[in-house]
Design a protein around this motif. Structure first.
Motif, PDB file in Angstrom:
ATOM      1  N   ALA A   5      -5.794-106.954 -38.089  1.00 27.40           N
ATOM      2  CA  ALA A   5      -4.431-106.696 -38.552  1.00 27.40           C
ATOM      3  C   ALA A   5      -3.386-107.377 -37.670  1.00 27.40           C
ATOM      4  O   ALA A   5      -3.607-107.612 -36.480  1.00 27.40           O
ATOM      5  N   LYS A   6      -2.237-107.670 -38.279  1.00 23.25           N
ATOM      6  CA  LYS A   6      -1.092-108.230 -37.556  1.00 23.25           C
ATOM      7  C   LYS A   6      -0.085-107.108 -37.309  1.00 23.25           C
ATOM      8  O   LYS A   6       0.319-106.417 -38.241  1.00 23.25           O
ATOM      9  N   ILE A   7       0.336-106.965 -36.066  1.00 25.43           N
ATOM     10  CA  ILE A   7       1.157-105.828 -35.643  1.00 25.43           C
ATOM     11  C   ILE A   7       2.492-106.314 -35.095  1.00 25.43           C
ATOM     12  O   ILE A   7       2.545-107.232 -34.270  1.00 25.43           O
ATOM     13  N   LEU A   8       3.580-105.661 -35.528  1.00 23.57           N
ATOM     14  CA  LEU A   8       4.884-105.857 -34.898  1.00 23.57           C
ATOM     15  C   LEU A   8       5.070-104.784 -33.847  1.00 23.57           C
ATOM     16  O   LEU A   8       4.928-103.588 -34.137  1.00 23.57           O
ATOM     17  N   VAL A   9       5.377-105.207 -32.622  1.00 25.69           N
ATOM     18  CA  VAL A   9       5.634-104.266 -31.529  1.00 25.69           C
ATOM     19  C   VAL A   9       7.076-104.448 -31.091  1.00 25.69           C
ATOM     20  O   VAL A   9       7.420-105.452 -30.452  1.00 25.69           O
ATOM     21  N   THR A  10       7.943-103.503 -31.436  1.00 22.92           N
ATOM     22  CA  THR A  10       9.329-103.579 -30.985  1.00 22.92           C
ATOM     23  C   THR A  10       9.414-102.999 -29.571  1.00 22.92           C
ATOM     24  O   THR A  10       8.814-101.961 -29.283  1.00 22.92           O
ATOM     25  N   GLY A  11      10.132-103.675 -28.686  1.00 19.81           N
ATOM     26  CA  GLY A  11      10.194-103.226 -27.301  1.00 19.81           C
ATOM     27  C   GLY A  11       8.904-103.502 -26.551  1.00 19.81           C
ATOM     28  O   GLY A  11       8.618-102.866 -25.540  1.00 19.81           O
ATOM     29  N   GLY A  12       8.143-104.481 -27.013  1.00 19.83           N
ATOM     30  CA  GLY A  12       6.844-104.778 -26.397  1.00 19.83           C
ATOM     31  C   GLY A  12       6.923-105.452 -25.047  1.00 19.83           C
ATOM     32  O   GLY A  12       5.898-105.606 -24.379  1.00 19.83           O
ATOM     33  N   ALA A  13       8.134-105.851 -24.626  1.00 22.77           N
ATOM     34  CA  ALA A  13       8.290-106.444 -23.297  1.00 22.77           C
ATOM     35  C   ALA A  13       8.631-105.399 -22.246  1.00 22.77           C
ATOM     36  O   ALA A  13       8.736-105.714 -21.064  1.00 22.77           O
ATOM     37  N   GLY A  14       8.807-104.154 -22.679  1.00 25.20           N
ATOM     38  CA  GLY A  14       9.130-103.083 -21.751  1.00 25.20           C
ATOM     39  C   GLY A  14       7.901-102.501 -21.086  1.00 25.20           C
ATOM     40  O   GLY A  14       6.773-102.971 -21.274  1.00 25.20           O
ATOM     41  N   TYR A  15       8.119-101.443 -20.334  1.00 26.42           N
ATOM     42  CA  TYR A  15       7.069-100.841 -19.510  1.00 26.42           C
ATOM     43  C   TYR A  15       5.880-100.347 -20.346  1.00 26.42           C
ATOM     44  O   TYR A  15       4.759-100.846 -20.220  1.00 26.42           O
ATOM     45  N   GLY A  36      -4.089-106.515 -27.586  1.00 26.30           N
ATOM     46  CA  GLY A  36      -4.656-107.851 -27.468  1.00 26.30           C
ATOM     47  C   GLY A  36      -6.127-107.807 -27.111  1.00 26.30           C
ATOM     48  O   GLY A  36      -6.945-108.547 -27.671  1.00 26.30           O
ATOM     49  N   GLU A  37      -6.465-106.927 -26.195  1.00 20.36           N
ATOM     50  CA  GLU A  37      -7.867-106.783 -25.796  1.00 20.36           C
ATOM     51  C   GLU A  37      -8.726-106.275 -26.952  1.00 20.36           C
ATOM     52  O   GLU A  37      -9.925-106.562 -27.024  1.00 20.36           O
ATOM     53  N   ALA A  38      -8.091-105.516 -27.871  1.00 22.59           N
ATOM     54  CA  ALA A  38      -8.813-104.986 -29.035  1.00 22.59           C
ATOM     55  C   ALA A  38      -8.886-105.997 -30.182  1.00 22.59           C
ATOM     56  O   ALA A  38      -9.529-105.722 -31.201  1.00 22.59           O
ATOM     57  N   GLY A  39      -8.226-107.147 -30.031  1.00 27.42           N
ATOM     58  CA  GLY A  39      -8.332-108.203 -31.028  1.00 27.42           C
ATOM     59  C   GLY A  39      -7.235-108.263 -32.061  1.00 27.42           C
ATOM     60  O   GLY A  39      -7.292-109.071 -32.997  1.00 27.42           O
ATOM     61  N   TYR A  40      -6.200-107.434 -31.932  1.00 29.70           N
ATOM     62  CA  TYR A  40      -5.099-107.463 -32.895  1.00 29.70           C
ATOM     63  C   TYR A  40      -4.244-108.719 -32.701  1.00 29.70           C
ATOM     64  O   TYR A  40      -4.111-109.235 -31.589  1.00 29.70           O
TER      65      TYR A  40
END
Length: 330
Positions: free
Chosen positions: A2-12, A22-26
């Motif tokens: 699946a393709k996932i949008l992560v909002t705020g993915g640069a935060g803590y 990423g490690e799970a392959g998404y």
């Protein structure tokens, strides 16, 4: 995958979750304005810089990528700041949820994981607190998150959206491999502040309130390692891929530590007897917040791997030391 949008993915928390995904392959697209996050913290996928209130740009990203799910982290999170700037918190934390859900509706995204908070419970009457406990926030931060929860639930009732709302307790620690950690310049979490004091980055750490109805008079919190919390998001996504029912779940260990205990642990592990100031209570801080985490373990199959205050403090301290030796991380 699946393709996932992560909002705020640069935060803590977002960056640790992006790493787990990423490690799970998404396949991952992070959407972040970088106001508190860092591009260097994103170890997988693509970064798109943007604002959630830029609805035209947001819609373009949805149209371009055709996401299968959204994980929404982007928010303002300081209780004291929310008391000073309530409108900013309702705008960023609540209004932007509507913008995001509008895109989900337009582009047929029906899986949504939302980053919420134990602050929705307010002054807790029972401990550990279950998900069924009354939600009576005592600050705009908690209120803005609860309003967002209600918006998500209302939209889900009127659509095919399935959601998992994760109510965080106190998040701390850093990636055990040492690749990422707390990078926010304004971060004021207790363990971060205590580690800074131990390393001489700050002159001292403070205890806000010593007259709470707790064994040592200081506030008690349930501290959860950021890697365990990130794993809970991956588990939530897997749950939505397989189940039909939406859920609201606490994310905590069910064990509380007082402010005094935490600072003592940082002194012990660092070997530094840094100064601790005792000051009056801050407005909006409840006395004791400890999670009942049975439901998240049962429904998501979540198995914490780092549920130790020693490990939380040690990983946070190691990360702050790394930042001192590599200033570009700050």
């Amino acid at each position: 995958m699946a393709k996932i949008l992560v909002t705020g993915g640069a935060g803590y928390i977002g960056s640790h979750t992006v790493k787990k995904l990423g490690e799970a392959g998404y396949e991952i697209v992070t959407y972040d304005n970088l106001s508190t996050g860092s591009a260097e913290a994103i170890l997988y996928g693509k970064l798109v810089t943007g604002e959630l209130n830029d609805t035209e740009h947001l819609a373009q990203i949805f149209a371009q990528h055709q996401f299968d799910a959204v994980l929404h982290f982007a928010a303002s999170i300081s209780v004291p700041e929310s008391l000073e700037k309530p409108l900013a918190y309702y705008y960023n934390n609540t209004c932007n949820v509507v913008n995001l859900l509008n895109c989900c509706q337009e582009f047929g995204v029906n899986q949504f994981v939302f980053s919420s908070t134990a602050a929705v419970y307010g002054e807790i009457k029972e401990s550990p607190v279950p998900e069924s406990s009354p939600t009576l926030p005592i600050n705009p931060y908690g209120q803005s998150k609860l309003m967002s929860e209600k918006i998500i639930r209302d939209y889900a009732q009127a659509s095919d959206l399935k959601y998992v709302i994760l109510r965080y307790f106190n998040v701390a620690g850093a990636d055990s491999s040492g690749k990422i950690g707390q990078m926010g310049k304004k971060a004021a979490h207790l363990i971060k502040v205590g580690c800074d004091a131990a390393l001489g980055i700050r002159p001292s750490a403070s205890i806000f309130g010593t007259d709470y109805p707790t064994p040592d008079g200081t506030g008690i919190r349930d501290y959860i390692h950021v890697e365990d919390l990130a794993s809970a998001h991956v588990d939530a996504l897997a749950y939505l891929e397989q189940k039909e029912t939406s859920q609201i779940l606490n994310c905590g260990y069910g064990t509380g530590y007082s402010v005094r205990e935490v600072l003592s642990k940082i002194r012990e592990i660092s070997g530094v007897n840094f100064q601790i100031n005792e000051t009056p209570r801050r407005p909006g801080d409840p006395a004791c917040v400890v999670a009942s985490g049975d439901k998240v373990r049962e429904l998501l199959g979540w198995h914490p791997q780092h549920n130790s205050l020693d490990e939380i403090v040690s990983s946070a301290l190691a990360w702050e030391k790394k930042k001192l030796s590599q200033p570009y991380l700050v």
